[in-house]
Design an enzyme around this catalytic site. Structure first.
Site, PDB file in Angstrom:
ATOM      1  CE  LYS A  34     -16.685   5.555 142.072  1.00 59.51           C
ATOM      2  NZ  LYS A  34     -16.415   5.169 143.467  1.00 59.51           N
TER       3      LYS A  34
ATOM      4  CB  SER B  21     -21.151  -3.868 148.066  1.00 60.33           C
ATOM      5  OG  SER B  21     -21.770  -4.464 146.931  1.00 60.33           O
TER       6      SER B  21
ATOM      7  CG  LEU C  45     -18.258   0.138 139.009  1.00 65.74           C
ATOM      8  CD1 LEU C  45     -18.288  -0.488 137.608  1.00 65.74           C
ATOM      9  CD2 LEU C  45     -16.881   0.708 139.304  1.00 65.74           C
TER      10      LEU C  45
ATOM     11  CB  CYS D 107     -15.657  -3.778 139.601  1.00 65.39           C
ATOM     12  SG  CYS D 107     -16.863  -3.207 140.836  1.00 65.39           S
TER      13      CYS D 107
ATOM     14  N   GLY E 135      -8.046  -1.968 152.104  1.00 64.58           N
ATOM     15  CA  GLY E 135      -7.238  -1.433 153.183  1.00 64.58           C
ATOM     16  C   GLY E 135      -6.290  -2.480 153.733  1.00 64.58           C
TER      17      GLY E 135
ATOM     18  N   GLY F 194      -3.156  -1.435 147.691  1.00 64.96           N
ATOM     19  CA  GLY F 194      -3.759  -2.306 148.692  1.00 64.96           C
ATOM     20  C   GLY F 194      -3.124  -2.119 150.057  1.00 64.96           C
TER      21      GLY F 194
ATOM     22  N   GLY G 124      -5.862   4.034 148.329  1.00 62.33           N
ATOM     23  CA  GLY G 124      -7.322   4.018 148.264  1.00 62.33           C
ATOM     24  C   GLY G 124      -7.977   4.279 149.605  1.00 62.33           C
TER      25      GLY G 124
END
Length: 361
Positions: free
Chosen positions: A45, A77, A80, A138, A232, A264, A286
């Site tokens: 992460k 959203s 982190l 981010c 995605g 992506g 992801g």
């Protein structure tokens, strides 16, 4: 013999397909599932100096149906949420993940330059960490700018981080935001090319998307007034463009040694094939990992191998970066594009060399 192996910087990956930092990477248990899968890397992460819970709930929208030929769409959203750098470089983490005999990479996303310096220096001292990915992109931290869009700040960050005493002892890479305009690509490449960066990851989510519940007349997530990063299937055409543009520009600037990792909208072997064809040396997954779990790495890898077999490729270097410009009779049939116009309109369009309306199923 067929091979999906690749190299990123100085490290060798048995499989060019692996996890993106984000979904299912927060805990050692989750990272262990990646380790036992066919993922070529275990990527942590994106961590901060101290542990944090992230943004308020609800903060995620996933499984957005974009048709059976596209990865599902997502928006988040999260802000982190993570257990802090010391957790991911702890003796427990290293001992647990070392048994899988694959590279363990750390993703860093400090809330300040000083935090990034501190975390980088801690990670550089851990011999079992293979490479370090620094997240400059981010879009979901309230009141924190996206460094990848602030070129002066990006230059300062890279100057400071790459000048750390041990910085040359491990491959250092950066995760970028999606770019859309040629001058922005060129500016980013000019800056990155000045520094001993081993790889770039492109690209993070498209920042500040918005979904609305029309019945309740409100946004569907809470943080940042409802704004979140689109990922995605929404991201795939942008990711392809970013990979290919950066591949060409790094080559033009004599920095072909900077490896590109595409991410992506990857949910099939074809998606991975297209990113590699565009110039990627490895591919991260992801959203699909988020919705399907770690079994996705084996499935996507097998699908990629099937495509390579049909085309006669033995390894990814035989087609990496070989994307051609438009060829006669190229089509979008792979995406199940169906025309909604009649034959007369098609004839007019072909005569004028114009496109005609299409809709994606």
């Amino acid at each position: 013999q067929m091979s999906l192996s690749t190299t990123i910087g100085s490290i060798t990956l048995s499989n060019c397909i692996y996890n993106a930092s984000g979904p299912r990477t927060t805990t050692i248990e989750a990272l262990s599932k990646i380790g036992s899968s066919k993922s070529g890397v275990i990527l942590s992460k994106s961590c901060t100096l101290k542990s944090q819970n992230g943004n308020s709930l609800p903060r995620i929208v996933n499984k957005i149906d974009l048709g059976d030929k596209f990865c599902q769409g997502s928006m988040n959203s999260e802000g982190l949420p993570n257990s802090g750098i010391d957790y991911y470089i702890s003796e427990e983490a290293i001992k647990t993940l070392s048994v899988y005999n694959k590279p363990y990479n750390i993703s860093l996303s400090g809330l300040s330059l000083s935090d990034n310096v501190e975390m980088l220096n801690r990670a550089l001292t851990i011999k079992e960490i293979a490479a370090i990915e620094i997240n400059l992109a981010c879009p979901n931290i309230p009141n924190k700018p996206n460094i990848a869009y602030d070129f002066e700040q990006m230059n300062e960050v890279l100057s400071v981080l790459t000048s750390q005493p041990l910085a040359s002892t491990k491959p250092l890479g950066i995760k970028l935001a999606p770019y859309f305009d040629l001058p922005h690509y060129e500016r980013a490449v000019d800056i990155i090319s000045k520094y001993p960066i081993s790889f770039v990851v492109t690209c993070n989510t498209i920042g500040n998307g918005l979904f609305i519940d029309s019945e309740k007349e409100c946004s569907v997530i809470m943080p940042k007034g409802g704004y979140g990063g689109l990922g995605g299937g929404f991201l795939k055409p942008i990711a392809l463009a970013n990979v290919h543009m950066l591949y060409q520009l790094f080559k033009k600037s004599n920095r072909s040694d900077i490896d590109i990792i595409g991410v992506g909208g990857v949910s099939t072997g074809r998606d991975a094939f297209e990113l590699i064809l565009s110039g990627a040396k490895a591919v991260q997954v992801g959203t699909c990992h988020w919705t399907e779990g770690s079994n996705c790495f084996e499935r996507i890898s097998n699908e990629l191998i099937d495509i390579m077999n049909k085309k006669g490729y033995k390894n990814i270097e035989e087609f990496r970066g070989k994307l051609q410009t438009y060829q006669p009779n190229a089509s979008l049939n792979d995406y199940q594009v169906k025309s909604k116009v009649n034959n007369k309109e098609k004839q007019i369009a072909s005569q004028t060399n114009e496109s005609f309306p299409m809709t994606l199923n």
